[in-house]
Design a protein around this motif. Sequence first.
Motif, PDB file in Angstrom:
ATOM      1  N   VAL A 162      43.469  45.434  40.915  1.00  0.00           N
ATOM      2  CA  VAL A 162      43.857  45.517  42.324  1.00  0.00           C
ATOM      3  C   VAL A 162      44.196  44.147  42.893  1.00  0.00           C
ATOM      4  N   THR A 163      43.231  43.226  42.864  1.00  0.00           N
ATOM      5  CA  THR A 163      43.490  41.896  43.419  1.00  0.00           C
ATOM      6  C   THR A 163      42.471  40.889  42.892  1.00  0.00           C
ATOM      7  N   PRO A 164      42.894  39.646  42.670  1.00  0.00           N
ATOM      8  CA  PRO A 164      41.929  38.643  42.210  1.00  0.00           C
ATOM      9  C   PRO A 164      41.032  38.172  43.352  1.00  0.00           C
ATOM     10  N   LEU A 165      39.818  37.775  43.009  1.00  0.00           N
ATOM     11  CA  LEU A 165      38.912  37.124  43.954  1.00  0.00           C
ATOM     12  C   LEU A 165      38.809  35.679  43.499  1.00  0.00           C
ATOM     13  N   ARG A 166      39.512  34.810  44.170  1.00  0.00           N
ATOM     14  CA  ARG A 166      39.651  33.441  43.657  1.00  0.00           C
ATOM     15  C   ARG A 166      38.523  32.510  44.085  1.00  0.00           C
ATOM     16  N   GLU A 167      37.336  33.085  44.304  1.00  0.00           N
ATOM     17  CA  GLU A 167      36.193  32.239  44.609  1.00  0.00           C
ATOM     18  C   GLU A 167      35.545  31.818  43.305  1.00  0.00           C
ATOM     19  N   GLY A 168      35.272  30.518  43.172  1.00  0.00           N
ATOM     20  CA  GLY A 168      34.639  30.030  41.959  1.00  0.00           C
ATOM     21  C   GLY A 168      35.634  29.915  40.826  1.00  0.00           C
ATOM     22  N   GLY A 169      35.147  29.544  39.670  1.00  0.00           N
ATOM     23  CA  GLY A 169      36.029  29.276  38.547  1.00  0.00           C
ATOM     24  C   GLY A 169      36.225  30.457  37.618  1.00  0.00           C
ATOM     25  N   SER A 170      35.495  31.557  37.812  1.00  0.00           N
ATOM     26  CA  SER A 170      35.544  32.635  36.833  1.00  0.00           C
ATOM     27  C   SER A 170      36.631  33.664  37.122  1.00  0.00           C
ATOM     28  N   MET A 171      37.259  33.570  38.280  1.00  0.00           N
ATOM     29  CA  MET A 171      38.344  34.476  38.659  1.00  0.00           C
ATOM     30  C   MET A 171      38.015  35.955  38.468  1.00  0.00           C
ATOM     31  N   PRO A 172      36.940  36.447  39.093  1.00  0.00           N
ATOM     32  CA  PRO A 172      36.698  37.884  39.058  1.00  0.00           C
ATOM     33  C   PRO A 172      37.795  38.604  39.828  1.00  0.00           C
ATOM     34  N   ALA A 173      37.816  39.916  39.743  1.00  0.00           N
ATOM     35  CA  ALA A 173      38.866  40.681  40.418  1.00  0.00           C
ATOM     36  C   ALA A 173      38.301  42.006  40.910  1.00  0.00           C
ATOM     37  N   ILE A 174      38.951  42.539  41.931  1.00  0.00           N
ATOM     38  CA  ILE A 174      38.675  43.918  42.315  1.00  0.00           C
ATOM     39  C   ILE A 174      39.565  44.802  41.438  1.00  0.00           C
ATOM     40  N   ALA A 175      38.945  45.778  40.793  1.00  0.00           N
ATOM     41  CA  ALA A 175      39.682  46.663  39.888  1.00  0.00           C
ATOM     42  C   ALA A 175      39.199  48.090  40.071  1.00  0.00           C
ATOM     43  N   GLU A 176      40.067  49.034  39.710  1.00  0.00           N
ATOM     44  CA  GLU A 176      39.706  50.448  39.776  1.00  0.00           C
ATOM     45  C   GLU A 176      39.439  50.948  38.367  1.00  0.00           C
ATOM     46  N   ALA A 177      38.463  51.860  38.259  1.00  0.00           N
ATOM     47  CA  ALA A 177      38.129  52.414  36.952  1.00  0.00           C
ATOM     48  C   ALA A 177      38.427  53.907  36.906  1.00  0.00           C
TER      49      ALA A 177
END
Length: 263
Positions: free
Chosen positions: A15-30
């Motif tokens: 869905v969209t990246p969460l660019r907080e911090g260095g690990s680049m987590p993302a919002i995703a649908e399952a």
Amino acid sequence: MNDFQLRSVNVTRYVTPLREGGSMPAIAEADDGFLYVLKFRGAGQGPRALIAELIGGEIARLLGFRVPELVFANLDEAFGRTEPDEEIQDLLKASVGLNLALHYLSGAITFDPTVTTVDAKLASQIVWLDCFLTNMDRTCRNTNMLLWHKELWLIDHGAALYFHHSWQNWEEQATRPFFLVKDHVLLPWASELSSVDEEFRAILNAQKIQQIIDLIPDNWLEGDTSFETKEAHRNAYTYFLKTRLANSDIFLKEAQHAREILI
């Protein structure tokens, strides 16, 4: 039988990246229809951050904290081919297979200590948890707590257990004070640490710690040359946490001392 179980889902949409911090987590649908905050195995700190997230999140849940559901999230090989952002595409390619995700708390707001008051018991419980897990990442700058439906939720334990990034003197580190507690966002209100220590030591035990460690997928333990076998690698996490629990008075006294100086 393991009392601790995580569901597995397949990621269907980035869905969209969460660019907080260095690990680049993302919002995703399952494929279960829910949105998740997806933590990638191929990110900067690799599977160690996922292991810390898994251990920290499930221990927090066992101790009664509100933690978003953790799930194993499978990423298909074809998933990143249509991603136009080259950096994200590389991350997705490096994370094919099993990753970790937290249920997305839609509409949650970041905890702000200047706006929301936390009572002494809850503050003491969270400080104890973070001292036990050596979690350096619950500061004023980055509280890693959310308010959702007027309740406090703990998120992001990926920076916990920082000893495992080098495994140097890790046995000794199990009995060391957690000096970074002086920067903990809730330390000023944590006046009930002694009673919380008794309460949590009665809940945590070697069997439950082992069951949580047993959740770690085998392939998250690959590539670490510090151990000859995956069993030895798992046993090191178990030993660290069991030893730390048995010596909780060491980090307890340091937290109490840091609080006395602070207030």
